[in-house]
Design an enzyme around this catalytic site. Structure first.
Site, PDB file in Angstrom:
ATOM      1  N   ASP A  55       0.857  -1.181   0.000  1.00  0.00           N
ATOM      2  CA  ASP A  55       0.000   0.000   0.000  1.00  0.00           C
ATOM      3  C   ASP A  55       0.902   1.243   0.000  1.00  0.00           C
ATOM      4  OD1 ASP A  55      -1.948   1.856   0.578  1.00  0.00           O
ATOM      5  OD2 ASP A  55      -2.127   1.307   2.685  1.00  0.00           O
ATOM      6  N   ASP A  80      -3.866   2.550  -5.222  1.00  0.00           N
ATOM      7  CA  ASP A  80      -2.605   2.588  -4.485  1.00  0.00           C
ATOM      8  C   ASP A  80      -2.339   1.346  -3.645  1.00  0.00           C
ATOM      9  OD1 ASP A  80      -4.528   2.997  -2.618  1.00  0.00           O
ATOM     10  OD2 ASP A  80      -3.439   4.526  -1.524  1.00  0.00           O
ATOM     11  N   GLU A  81      -3.115   0.292  -3.806  1.00  0.00           N
ATOM     12  CA  GLU A  81      -2.809  -0.900  -3.016  1.00  0.00           C
ATOM     13  C   GLU A  81      -3.059  -2.169  -3.815  1.00  0.00           C
ATOM     14  OE1 GLU A  81      -5.470  -1.564   0.383  1.00  0.00           O
ATOM     15  OE2 GLU A  81      -6.704   0.049  -0.397  1.00  0.00           O
TER      16      GLU A  81
END
Lengths: 99, 431
Positions: free
Chosen positions: B11, B114-115
Site C-alpha cells: 500500500d 494505491d494498493e
C-alpha cells in the site's frame, strides 16, 4: 560558488523544453551534441556540449527519463549540467546546473 | 493452502500526496519536499470540491483529516501548502508500482489505485526459510529507490490478515500478522480498525459492549447474528482471522444506477434545477443503455445548503432506459421534494429495480413515442462513443456552467483512474 549557481539559474531557465541535436550510436547509446533555446529577451541561445560525463535512467513515479550529465563552455566558463530526456513525450530539458 | 504460501499487502503511503511530492522533487527538481512540511492534496475550491484528498505526515499532526473541507484544514494549520491533484500522474505512478510487483509474482491483485495484494507461492525455496520478511524489506526499498515513494507491506498467509498488518503503523514499514500472532497483535486493536467495519457497524458493536477486535472474535455468534444479521457474522469471521470471501473480488451486477453532483452554485430556481437534473439523467441513461438494462423506479435526492438530506422516489408504469422519460419522472419527483425556497447544494438522480431484456408495457394514455426516443438515444450514444462525449449535446447546455453529462468522476479523473485500473484488471487474476 553558491552565488554563481543562483546566477546561472537566473540566466538559463531550467525545466523548459529545449531543441536538441544528439547522436544515437549503433548500440543505442545517445550523446547530446548541442542544444538551443529561446531566452526571455527572445534571443536564440546555442550551447555546444563539450563532453557527456555520465548517463543514467530514472523511473521516478513511473515517469521514465534518461539522464545525462554534460559539460559545456558557457560565457567562457566550464559548466556541469544535467540534461533529461522524457522517453514518453520525447522532449529534452535542462534539469539543473551542477556547477 | 501450503505453509509456503505468503500473501503481501502493499500500500503506497498517503499515495496522492507522496506521488505529487516525488514528482516535484525528482522530476521537477524542486527543493522542498511536500512530505516534510504540512501539506495536502486538495480538490478544486472553485468547483466547490474543496476537500482534503491526501495529507502529509506533518499535516496529520495538526489533526487534519482526509475528507474534511480545505477551509477547516487551513484553520487548523495556517501555513498549510495545498497542491491540486494530478490524476494523470497518479495513474502513471500506480502502473509503475504494479509493474514492479509483477516482476516478482504473476499473482498480483490490484485492489485500488494505491494498493495491491501479491501472492508469493513457493518463494521460500528461492529465498530461504524465514527470509520472506527480509525479502519484503528489499521489495519496499526497491520501490522507494526506483519510484521515489514509500510503501507499507503487510505479510501474512491470507488476504485479510495481510491487509490488517499493512495498516499497523506507517509510513515505510513492514509488518507481519500470521494466524498465530492474531491474538497478540490484532485483538488489542479497536474494533473500528477491522476491515469492513464502518461507522455504523462500530456504533452497533459499541452498544453491545464490544470495543476491541478480540471482544468481537470471542462474542457469542447468536448475539451477533441477532443484532447485525449475516454481515455481523462475516466481520466476526474477520476478527477471528478468517480470509476474505472470494466475492470481494468479483463485481456483482448493479442494483441501481445513480449519479449526483455538487452544484457549482446553490440551486434556487426551478429552471436551474431542471437543467442539472437533465444533465444527470443524460449520464444515468447512457449508463443504463451501455449495460443493456432498464429500470422502473426513479429517486431524486437533494442536500440543502445547510446539509440537510432528503429523498423521494416514484414507480414508473413500465421499464425504461430513455433519457427523456427518466428526466420527466425526475422532474415530477423533484417537484414533490423541494419547497422552491431552500437553496440546494447537492442533487442526485438514482434509478433502481433493474431488469435485463425488459419489454415495454405500452400505456393507453401515453404519447407512444418511446420507440422513437429509444432509437434516438442509441444513435446519440453511438455518436458519442465514436466521436467523443462532447461531439453532440442538447442546445440548452451551450451557455451552461455545468457539463451536459454530470455526475460520476470528473472528466480529468475518468480518463485516468478508471481506465488505468480496468486495463490492469484484465491482466490480474480474479480469484
Amino acid at each position: 560558488m553558491e552565488e554563481s549557481h543562483t546566477k546561472m539559474g537566473d540566466l538559463f531557465p531550467v525545466n523548459i523544453p529545449i531543441q536538441m541535436l544528439a547522436i544515437t550510436d549503433r548500440d543505442g547509446k545517445v550523446t547530446p551534441l548541442w542544444f538551443r533555446f529561446e531566452t526571455e529577451e527572445h534571443h536564440i541561445e546555442k550551447i555546444d556540449i563539450e563532453k557527456t560525463i555520465s548517463r543514467d535512467e530514472s523511473n521516478s513515479v513511473g515517469i521514465r527519463e534518461k539522464k545525462y550529465i554534460c559539460s559545456a563552455i558557457i560565457c567562457g566558463e566550464r559548466r556541469l549540467m544535467e540534461l533529461r530526456y522524457h522517453i514518453e513525450n520525447q522532449k529534452w530539458r535542462i534539469f539543473q546546473f551542477l556547477s | 493452502m501450503t505453509s509456503d504460501r505468503y500473501v503481501f499487502h502493499i500500500d503506497a503511503n498517503s499515495a496522492f500526496l507522496s506521488w505529487s511530492a516525488a514528482y516535484r522533487v525528482s522530476v521537477l527538481g524542486e527543493k522542498t519536499d511536500l512530505r516534510q512540511i504540512p501539506s495536502i492534496v486538495g480538490g478544486d475550491q472553485e468547483k466547490r470540491h474543496g476537500i482534503v484528498l491526501a495529507k502529509s505526515v506533518p499535516a496529520k499532526k495538526y489533526g487534519i483529516q482526509t475528507g474534511e473541507a480545505i477551509v477547516t484544514a487551513m484553520q487548523k494549520c495556517p501555513g498549510l501548502v495545498v497542491v491540486p491533484p494530478d490524476y494523470g500522474l497518479y495513474v502513471n505512478a500506480s502502473r509503475a508500482f504494479i509493474n514492479i510487483l509483477k516482476q516478482y509474482s504473476d499473482n498480483v491483485i490490484q485492489y485500488s489505485i494505491d494498493e495491491a495484494w501479491v501472492i508469493f507461492d513457493g518463494f521460500e525455496s528461492l529465498y530461504g526459510k524465514g527470509q520472506m520478511v527480509k525479502f519484503a524489506y528489499d521489495l519496499k526499498d526497491k520501490i522507494k529507490d526506483e519510484l521515489g515513494f514509500t510503501v507499507n507491506i503487510g505479510i501474512s498467509t491470507n488476504f485479510l490478515l495481510s491487509k490488517m498488518a499493512g495498516d499497523f503503523s506507517k509510513p515505510d514499514k513492514v509488518h507481519t500478522l500470521f494466524p498465530e500472532e492474531v491474538e497478540e497483535k490484532m485483538w488489542v486493536l479497536p474494533v473500528s480498525d477491522l476491515f469492513f467495519v464502518g461507522r455504523a457497524t462500530t456504533k452497533k458493536l459499541f452498544s453491545l459492549g464490544i470495543k476491541t477486535i478480540g471482544e468481537l472474535a470471542l462474542a457469542d455468534e447468536q448475539m451477533i447474528k441477532a443484532h447485525l444479521k449475516t454481515p455481523g457474522l462475516i466481520v466476526q469471521g474477520y476478527a477471528r482471522g478468517e480470509d476474505l470471501q472470494p466475492y470481494m473480488f468479483t463485481h456483482d451486477a448493479n442494483k441501481g444506477y445513480g449519479n449526483s453532483m455538487t452544484a457549482p452554485q446553490d440551486i434556487v430556481t426551478l429552471e436551474y434545477a431542471h437543467h442539472l437534473l437533465l444533465s444527470l439523467c443524460e449520464t444515468v441513461g447512457a449508463r443504463l443503455r451501455a449495460d443493456n438494462v432498464k429500470i422502473s423506479v426513479i429517486a431524486v435526492h437533494i442536500t440543502t445548503y445547510e446539509f440537510f438530506y432528503s429523498n423521494k422516489q416514484m414507480q414508473l408504469p413500465s421499464y425504461t432506459d430513455v433519457t427523456a422519460e427518466i428526466y420527466c419522472a425526475a422532474c415530477k419527483v423533484f417537484a414533490q421534494l423541494w419547497d422552491k425556497r431552500t437553496p440546494i447544494r447537492q442533487i442526485g438522480v438514482h434509478t433502481s429495480k433493474v431488469q435485463t431484456d425488459a419489454g415495454r408495457q405500452y400505456n393507453l394514455f401515453d404519447m407512444q413515442r418511446y420507440d422513437r426516443f429509444e432509437v434516438l438515444d442509441r444513435t446519440v450514444d453511438e455518436i458519442r462513443t465514436r466521436y467523443g462525449e462532447d461531439s453532440i449535446f442538447r442546445a440548452s447546455f451551450l451557455q451552461s456552467n455545468v457539463s451536459h453529462m454530470s455526475g460520476g468522476l470528473d472528466k480529468e479523473r475518468r480518463s485516468g483512474i478508471t481506465i488505468g485500473i480496468d486495463v490492469d484488471r484484465e491482466n490480474t487474476r480474479i480469484i
